[in-house]
Design a protein around this motif. Sequence first.
Motif, mmCIF file in Angstrom:
data_model
loop_
_atom_site.group_PDB
_atom_site.id
_atom_site.type_symbol
_atom_site.label_atom_id
_atom_site.label_comp_id
_atom_site.label_asym_id
_atom_site.label_seq_id
_atom_site.Cartn_x
_atom_site.Cartn_y
_atom_site.Cartn_z
ATOM 1 N N ASP A 2 0.723 -1.401 -0.010
ATOM 2 C CA ASP A 2 -0.068 0.116 0.032
ATOM 3 C C ASP A 2 0.708 1.269 0.074
ATOM 4 N N CYS A 3 2.098 1.342 0.553
ATOM 5 C CA CYS A 3 2.948 2.279 0.526
ATOM 6 C C CYS A 3 3.936 2.010 -0.734
ATOM 7 N N ARG B 164 -3.774 8.830 2.303
ATOM 8 C CA ARG B 164 -4.102 8.542 0.939
ATOM 9 C C ARG B 164 -4.212 9.782 0.164
ATOM 10 N N ARG C 91 1.976 6.953 -3.421
ATOM 11 C CA ARG C 91 1.336 6.591 -2.064
ATOM 12 C C ARG C 91 2.258 6.140 -1.170
#
Length: 250
Positions: A48-49, A64, A72
Amino acid sequence: MDAGWAVAALDLVFPALCPLCEVALGVGRRDPLCGRCWDEIDRLPPPDCDICGAPPPLRADFARLREPSVRRSCRTCTTNPPDYDYARSAAVYEGALREALHAFKFSGKRALARPLGDLAIEQCRPFLPGDIDALVPVPLGADRERERGFNQAALLAHRLARPLELPVIPRWLGRVRATRPQSDLSASERQANVRGAFRASRRVAGRHVLVVDDVLTTGATLGACARALRDAGARRIGVLTVARVLRAAV
């Protein structure tokens, strides 16, 4: 007799055993791991990162960004970014994977470089940039490598080289002083332990290099490697490890 039939014939006479659970290898095997141990490895989901590669379970602090063109970034990487540009890891450092890495590093089970490298390829290749110039393994101290008989990061890098179609260039990064084992130290002690321990060749100038190691814990060692490569002029620095130690977000 081809290689597959030769292995099958040998297994009938001398059944190969998994180095972790010591059961006979069978269906689903990833030599030298048995199918059960291979399946028990806790794979990481897509990151996600985009910087540290943190997976969704670590995303309590995730910031976000609305613009799809902007990377991100978790809160930690936004406020205190690492010295490398991105990190990717294949699975969680626990259970069967932790046992496999210990057997690989400390018990001389070099053949485990095969499934461990394959795991990194299967999980991480879709999330690697396409313009990497070379793989650079984290160097061991001379005494430790002599005692162990090999550098586990170098074995992993060579396993990754063919599927990634990249050269392995160990001479681009060297260790200039011995350090204590990181596993015995706190996070702050790890940073101090490896500060100034590495030096990179000027041949990395303008290059995008992918640094290979077995485990990402605090990132101290890999950060020190990245600083040395940056000081030598590397254009972009990525990190690829088989395992990652997960910590809850704060």
